[in-house]
Design an enzyme around this catalytic site. Structure first.
Site, PDB file in Angstrom:
ATOM      1  N   ARG A   1      50.615  45.937   1.511  1.00 52.60           N
ATOM      2  CA  ARG A   1      50.386  46.954   2.543  1.00 52.60           C
ATOM      3  C   ARG A   1      51.574  47.907   2.624  1.00 52.60           C
ATOM      4  O   ARG A   1      51.417  49.070   2.969  1.00 52.60           O
ATOM      5  CB  ARG A   1      50.178  46.298   3.901  1.00 52.60           C
ATOM      6  CG  ARG A   1      48.880  45.509   4.031  1.00 52.60           C
ATOM      7  CD  ARG A   1      48.587  45.255   5.513  1.00 52.60           C
ATOM      8  NE  ARG A   1      47.623  44.193   5.717  1.00 52.60           N
ATOM      9  CZ  ARG A   1      46.307  44.354   5.703  1.00 52.60           C
ATOM     10  NH1 ARG A   1      45.794  45.532   5.465  1.00 52.60           N
ATOM     11  NH2 ARG A   1      45.499  43.333   5.931  1.00 52.60           N
TER      12      ARG A   1
ATOM     13  N   ASP B   1      33.699  51.875   1.706  1.00 52.10           N
ATOM     14  CA  ASP B   1      33.188  51.340   0.442  1.00 52.10           C
ATOM     15  C   ASP B   1      31.660  51.282   0.536  1.00 52.10           C
ATOM     16  O   ASP B   1      30.973  52.255   0.223  1.00 52.10           O
ATOM     17  CB  ASP B   1      33.831  49.963   0.228  1.00 52.10           C
ATOM     18  CG  ASP B   1      33.529  49.362  -1.133  1.00 52.10           C
ATOM     19  OD1 ASP B   1      32.829  50.019  -1.921  1.00 52.10           O
ATOM     20  OD2 ASP B   1      33.992  48.249  -1.418  1.00 52.10           O
TER      21      ASP B   1
ATOM     22  N   ASP C   1      40.652  53.170   6.580  1.00 49.95           N
ATOM     23  CA  ASP C   1      41.388  53.203   5.321  1.00 49.95           C
ATOM     24  C   ASP C   1      40.474  53.595   4.164  1.00 49.95           C
ATOM     25  O   ASP C   1      40.754  54.516   3.412  1.00 49.95           O
ATOM     26  CB  ASP C   1      42.082  51.858   5.046  1.00 49.95           C
ATOM     27  CG  ASP C   1      41.137  50.659   5.119  1.00 49.95           C
ATOM     28  OD1 ASP C   1      39.945  50.836   5.464  1.00 49.95           O
ATOM     29  OD2 ASP C   1      41.588  49.532   4.839  1.00 49.95           O
TER      30      ASP C   1
HETATM   31  P1  5GP Z   1      32.826  48.526   3.583  1.00 47.73           P
HETATM   32  O1  5GP Z   1      32.400  47.839   4.835  1.00 47.73           O
HETATM   33  O2  5GP Z   1      32.725  50.016   3.626  1.00 47.73           O
HETATM   34  O3  5GP Z   1      32.166  47.954   2.345  1.00 47.73           O
HETATM   35  O4  5GP Z   1      34.323  48.136   3.347  1.00 47.73           O
HETATM   36  C1  5GP Z   1      35.345  48.655   4.109  1.00 47.73           C
HETATM   37  C2  5GP Z   1      36.522  47.719   4.150  1.00 47.73           C
HETATM   38  O5  5GP Z   1      36.618  46.916   2.966  1.00 47.73           O
HETATM   39  C3  5GP Z   1      37.795  48.514   4.196  1.00 47.73           C
HETATM   40  O6  5GP Z   1      38.147  48.831   5.522  1.00 47.73           O
HETATM   41  C4  5GP Z   1      38.778  47.595   3.505  1.00 47.73           C
HETATM   42  O7  5GP Z   1      39.345  46.701   4.429  1.00 47.73           O
HETATM   43  C5  5GP Z   1      37.943  46.813   2.510  1.00 47.73           C
HETATM   44  N1  5GP Z   1      38.016  47.404   1.165  1.00 47.73           N
HETATM   45  C6  5GP Z   1      37.038  48.053   0.489  1.00 47.73           C
HETATM   46  N2  5GP Z   1      37.453  48.463  -0.706  1.00 47.73           N
HETATM   47  C7  5GP Z   1      38.750  48.076  -0.806  1.00 47.73           C
HETATM   48  C8  5GP Z   1      39.759  48.234  -1.821  1.00 47.73           C
HETATM   49  O8  5GP Z   1      39.576  48.817  -2.890  1.00 47.73           O
HETATM   50  N3  5GP Z   1      40.982  47.683  -1.543  1.00 47.73           N
HETATM   51  C9  5GP Z   1      41.260  47.016  -0.396  1.00 47.73           C
HETATM   52  N4  5GP Z   1      42.486  46.500  -0.244  1.00 47.73           N
HETATM   53  N5  5GP Z   1      40.333  46.864   0.588  1.00 47.73           N
HETATM   54  C10 5GP Z   1      39.110  47.404   0.378  1.00 47.73           C
END
Ligand code: 5GP
Length: 187
Positions: free
Chosen positions: A174, A112, A109
């Site tokens: 969602r 980040d 999705d």
């Molecule tokens: P990462 O491991 O890359 O920091 O984060 C990835 C996960 O964090 C994504 O798959 C998602 O579940 C959650 N996430 C990161 N940013 C957002 C955001 O802006 N909104 C939501 N709902 N989830 C996020």
């Protein structure tokens, strides 16, 4: 008796400015589908959907790929019930399909910090796929997409926390058709 109306997000104060409309999302997914169709011509790619956030994306994406795709699901937990990362990734549900010799497309999705992706890549690469590429609907402008080896990106967005089209806060939003900024009532 008339049926209860569908949930409307129009009056929800936590749903902020629109980041991506339903139409923008659909159009971009059509393009990504065309790209994947060309890149995986004559193959039978396996789409690995990262639950739960990518569920909406993978269903629409799969229908835009003109190939015999297979879909499987993996679930990780990294955020718990808040909008801040815990810094820990945990496998919650594993795949059913054997990845040996498969052309795998990991469908995310949002990338980040890249923590989730790094964890998943390590885990999936160890299972001997013929190839492994990453397709994410969203990526932060700050994310090191090259370093993380992300081949397909729908949109890059700034740092604000977003909701809708699969993305939640405490399991809500969602089913919103567009993607919007989340307005935290505590801020
Ligand atoms: P990462 O491991 O890359 O920091 O984060 C990835 C996960 O964090 C994504 O798959 C998602 O579940 C959650 N996430 C990161 N940013 C957002 C955001 O802006 N909104 C939501 N709902 N989830 C996020």
């Amino acid at each position: 008796m008339s049926p209860a109306p569908l949930e409307s997000f129009d009056d929800d104060p936590r749903v902020g400015d629109t980041v991506l409309s339903e139409t923008q999302i659909a159009e971009r997914i059509r393009e990504l589908g065309r790209e994947l169709t060309a890149d995986y011509a004559d193959e039978r790619p396996l789409l690995v959907c990262v639950l739960r956030g990518a569920y909406a994306f993978v269903t629409d994406l799969a229908r835009e790929i003109d190939l015999p795709v297979e879909i499987d699901f993996i679930a990780v937990s990294s955020y718990g019930a808040s909008t801040r990362t815990s810094g820990v990734v945990r496998l919650v549900k594993d795949l059913d399909v054997d990845l040996t010799g498969r052309h795998v497309v990991l469908v995310e999705d949002i990338v980040d910090t890249g923590l989730t992706l790094r964890y998943l890549r390590r885990s999936l690469e160890a299972r001997g796929p013929a190839s492994l590429e990453v397709c994410t609907l969203l990526a932060r402008e700050s994310a090191d997409l090259e370093g993380l080896g992300v081949r397909y990106v729908g949109f890059t967005i700034p740092g604000e926390f977003v909701i809708g089209y699969g993305l939640d806060v405490d399991e809500r939003y969602r089913n919103m058709r567009h993607i919007a900024v989340y307005v935290d009532p505590g801020v």
